[in-house]
Design an enzyme around this catalytic site. Structure first.
Site, PDB file in Angstrom:
ATOM      1  N   GLY A  58     -15.776  -3.823  -5.229  1.00  0.00           N
ATOM      2  CA  GLY A  58     -14.898  -2.674  -5.023  1.00  0.00           C
ATOM      3  C   GLY A  58     -14.841  -2.175  -3.594  1.00  0.00           C
ATOM      4  CG  HIS A  59     -17.038  -0.696   0.113  1.00  0.00           C
ATOM      5  ND1 HIS A  59     -17.341  -1.124   1.385  1.00  0.00           N
ATOM      6  CD2 HIS A  59     -16.830   0.634   0.225  1.00  0.00           C
ATOM      7  CE1 HIS A  59     -17.336  -0.096   2.217  1.00  0.00           C
ATOM      8  NE2 HIS A  59     -17.030   0.978   1.534  1.00  0.00           N
ATOM      9  CG  PHE A  60     -12.631  -1.855   1.128  1.00  0.00           C
ATOM     10  CD1 PHE A  60     -12.401  -0.657   0.458  1.00  0.00           C
ATOM     11  CD2 PHE A  60     -13.320  -1.824   2.322  1.00  0.00           C
ATOM     12  CE1 PHE A  60     -12.813   0.547   1.009  1.00  0.00           C
ATOM     13  CE2 PHE A  60     -13.739  -0.624   2.872  1.00  0.00           C
ATOM     14  CZ  PHE A  60     -13.495   0.565   2.218  1.00  0.00           C
TER      15      PHE A  60
END
Length: 145
Positions: free
Chosen positions: A49-51
């Site tokens: 999720g990052h990124f």
């Protein structure tokens, strides 16, 4: 002891996957400094999720890596035994600066130096580099919980 592998590290700090952020200790000077390595791979859970478009290691996890290095230095400086139950917590982070992104494939070199110890409060200067380029620097404070 100048070198610690992952098996040794797990005997001295309580962190485990996915929050064990040190792979090897390459140098220890008790009461003074420690140098450790974190190999950053695309399989790190935070990259999901990052990124998704451009995976970047979160700055707070670089700081956490430095804190874990500081924790190992404390334990070795105090000559605590393997399997000890002491846990050192953050008491503060000052002057944190991020100078370059850390991406999959990078190898973080983590250096911590003792600045001061007073009444159980340890203050460190921390520096994280990739290929001798500064990625992050900060002053860290920890205290036994």
């Amino acid at each position: 002891m100048n070198v610690m592998n992952i098996t040794d590290i797990k005997k001295y700090i309580p962190h485990r996957y996915p929050f064990l952020l040190i792979d090897r200790v390459i140098k220890i000077e008790k009461d003074k400094s420690l140098v450790a390595i974190k190999n950053v791979t695309v399989n790190e859970p935070f990259f999901t999720g990052h990124f998704p478009v451009r995976p970047v290691m979160p700055g707070v996890l670089i700081i956490e890596s430095l804190a874990q290095a500081a924790g190992i230095l404390i334990v070795k400086s105090l000559n605590l035994p393997e399997g000890h139950k002491d846990i050192y917590f953050f008491a503060g982070v000052d002057n944190a600066r991020f100078k370059r992104v850390v991406e999959p494939g990078d190898q973080l070199t983590l250096e911590v130096k003792v600045l001061k110890v007073h009444r159980g409060l340890w203050k460190f200067e921390g520096k994280a580099t990739v290929d001798d380029q500064l990625a992050c620097k900060a002053e860290l404070m920890t205290i036994k919980g």
